[in-house]
Design a protein around this motif. Structure first.
Motif, mmCIF file in Angstrom:
data_model
loop_
_atom_site.group_PDB
_atom_site.id
_atom_site.type_symbol
_atom_site.label_atom_id
_atom_site.label_comp_id
_atom_site.label_asym_id
_atom_site.label_seq_id
_atom_site.Cartn_x
_atom_site.Cartn_y
_atom_site.Cartn_z
ATOM 1 N N ALA A 389 1.236 -1.205 -0.138
ATOM 2 C CA ALA A 389 0.105 -0.351 -0.042
ATOM 3 C C ALA A 389 0.840 1.352 0.013
ATOM 4 O O ALA A 389 1.764 1.216 0.644
ATOM 5 C CB ALA A 389 -0.613 0.089 1.414
ATOM 6 N N LEU A 448 -5.686 -2.595 2.450
ATOM 7 C CA LEU A 448 -5.374 -0.887 1.659
ATOM 8 C C LEU A 448 -5.882 -0.857 2.984
ATOM 9 O O LEU A 448 -6.517 0.818 3.489
ATOM 10 C CB LEU A 448 -6.704 -0.790 0.943
ATOM 11 N N HIS A 481 -3.828 0.598 -3.146
ATOM 12 C CA HIS A 481 -2.975 -0.382 -2.477
ATOM 13 C C HIS A 481 -2.993 -0.962 -4.106
ATOM 14 O O HIS A 481 -3.487 -0.591 -5.475
ATOM 15 C CB HIS A 481 -4.461 -0.555 -2.100
#
Ligand SMILES: Nc1nc2c(ncn2[C@@H]2O[C@H](COP(=O)(O)OP(=O)(O)OP(=O)(O)O)[C@@H](O)[C@H]2O)c(=O)[nH]1
Length: 515
Positions: A389, A448, A481
């Motif tokens: 991410a 995420l 992400h």
């Protein structure tokens, strides 16, 4: 940079070459010295053997001639007692000739040189005159040079004068030795004939060969020859000579008493030299196994000595690490010193390179990674297919801080934020400063939602931590992400930046994450 091409020769070859040269030089010198000493010894021994042998033969011939003259003297006295009586002369001549094999013939001549008796009678020389008048003139015991007899034989003639009891000179009695027939003379020389290729010859005062192993040469008059010259001067000795046939000889010589003759015993120089060459060949063959062993030892020693330096040289060429250099077995002082110097050099280089790397990859103000580090990590993860991410961060209204408190305070705020960032990350996360007041946090193996939580934690932490003298500082963040689909890293970054922009647009001090 050193100039010139790399030398092709290496230390081991050099050691081998010089050691081989030294060994070869020593070996050749030894062989040469041995050859010279042995040659001198063999030549000396040969000269000495021939000298002793010639002396022995000359003495024996001298004794034999002395005995012949004594026998002739006895006969001369007997004949002189009744010289006029032919039967008396003939009987004594016969007795003298037959008593042994000293003389092939016996003759009696009167004072004018006319032969008055002879034995064997088959000679038929009675009434003829002697060829040489010298014994008649000299009137003493004599042995002649070689000459051709009245009947054509090659002979030497031994004679004694005949005197009457009253002292009147009556003539001579003489015995001939046929040089081409068996006689006491060649019996003596042949009996002593040597086996080791030495041979003996006998010359008279006029250089005629009286005896020679080659019967065809008997009677031949020999040309210039140092040994014959010496022996005819009455000298005895030995010396290397060149023979009348042009061969190099080792000759011993001795004068024969009573006669003016000389005996020469000689051996071709090539005989001891051939023996010496065989000997040297045996020596060379004998030292070959040890030389081969020595060569192998030399090879081993050269390899053993040169190995540490060769390895160090190789490592120096490759700019190897300090661990590699440590592995070299430096078993002698010089190699040990060089290895030590190289290890120190490698450590210093590593340290310097490390420092340069750190300087090249980190942001000097905050100590965080720079954009290059960030891009490198993103590329690696992309290649490995690793999910991650990205949190893109920008301090809000940072310009105001600079404007209000000055640039130094602005720097301080950036450093304080970097510290705070580090406190809110895991070990594997990577925080980078990618612009003035812009930061990126990369979170590997992070979903995420988890990344959004981290972003929110950072935001809140900064908000709640005043940085004097600037006070409260806030931050806007965008979170994107990259999962199994492995989007291009630049797109993931753009997405995070886009969300950050939205956060700014939405009023700052907030986190905007992908939906
Ligand atoms: N002290 C300091 N200031 C920096 C550094 N790098 C960039 N800046 C300043 O950071 C400021 C960034 O200002 P802007 O891009 O206008 O953004 P901002 O004022 O933070 O406004 P928003 O981002 O819209 O909230 C500029 O004044 C730069 O001079 C740095 O290394 N040290």
């Amino acid at each position: 940079m050193p100039s010139g091409s790399v030398p092709r020769i290496n230390l081991r070859t050099l050691i081998l070459l010089f050691a081989l040269l030294a060994i070869l030089a020593t070996l050749l010198n030894d062989l040469y010295a041995t050859y010279r000493i042995q040659r001198e010894t063999l030549v000396h021994n040969s000269l000495e053997a021939n000298r002793a042998y010639a002396a022995k033969v000359a003495l024996t011939i001298g004794q034999s001639l002395g005995e012949d003259l004594a026998r002739l003297a006895y006969s001369a006295r007997i004949i002189g007692e009744d010289f006029r009586l032919e039967a008396h002369r003939g009987a004594e001549a016969r007795r003298l000739a037959e008593q042994d094999d000293s003389f092939n013939t016996v003759i009696v001549a009167d004072a004018q040189g006319r032969i008055v008796s002879s034995y064997p009678t088959s000679l038929s020389v009675n009434g003829q005159t002697l060829r040489s008048k010298v014994p008649l003139e000299e009137r003493r015991a004599m042995i002649s040079p070689a000459f051709s007899s009245l009947v054509g034989n090659l002979i030497v003639f031994a004679s004694q004068p005949i005197w009457s009891p009253e002292g009147e000179y009556l003539g001579l009695v003489g015995g001939t030795i046929y040089l081409h027939k068996d006689n006491a003379l060649n019996e003596i020389i042949s009996k002593h004939f040597q086996q080791d290729s030495s041979y003996v010859y006998l010359v008279d005062g006029e250089r005629h060969l009286l005896f020679h192993p080659d019967p065809n040469r008997i009677g031949e008059q020999v040309g210039k020859n140092p040994a014959i010259d010496a022996v005819l001067r009455g000298e005895s000795g030995a010396s290397p000579i060149r023979s009348s046939t042009g061969r190099d000889m080792l000759a011993g010589y001795a004068a024969v008493p009573h006669s003016g003759w000389g005996v020469i015993s000689q051996q071709p120089l090539s005989v001891p030299l051939d023996t010496l060459c065989n000997l040297m060949l045996q020596v060379v063959i004998g030292i070959i196994p040890m030389s081969l062993l020595g060569l192998m030892l030399l090879w081993w020693a050269a390899s053993h000595i040169s190995r540490p330096l060769s390895q160090l040289a190789e490592y120096a060429g490759q700019r190897a690490s300090e661990e590699g250099i440590r592995k070299v077995r430096a078993w002698y002082a010089e190699a040990w010193s060089i290895r030590r110097a190289m290890i120190i050099g490698a450590l210093l280089t590593q340290e310097r390179i490390g420092k340069l790397n750190r300087q090249a990859l980190s942001d000097p103000l905050t100590g965080l990674g720079n954009r290059r580090v960030m891009e490198s990590a993103l590329n690696d993860w992309h290649l490995l297919g690793k999910p991650y991410a990205v949190v893109s961060m920008d301090i809000d209204h940072f310009k105001r801080v600079n404007d209000k408190y000055g640039h130094a305070v602005g720097d301080k705020v950036l450093q304080a934020f970097a510290t705070l960032l580090g406190q809110n990350c895991r070990d594997g996360d990577l925080a980078c400063r990618v612009g003035g007041e812009e930061f990126i946090l990369l979170l590997p193996q992070t979903s995420l939602a988890a990344a959004a939580e981290v972003a929110e934690r950072i935001r809140r932490s900064l908000e709640m931590t005043p940085i004097p003298p600037a006070g409260q500082i806030t931050l806007s963040l965008g979170v994107s992400h990259c999962g199994a689909e492995q989007a291009d890293p630049s797109k993931v970054l753009d997405q995070a930046d886009h969300l950050l922009y939205q956060a700014k647009q939405a009023g700052r001090n907030r986190v905007m994450a992908e939906v």
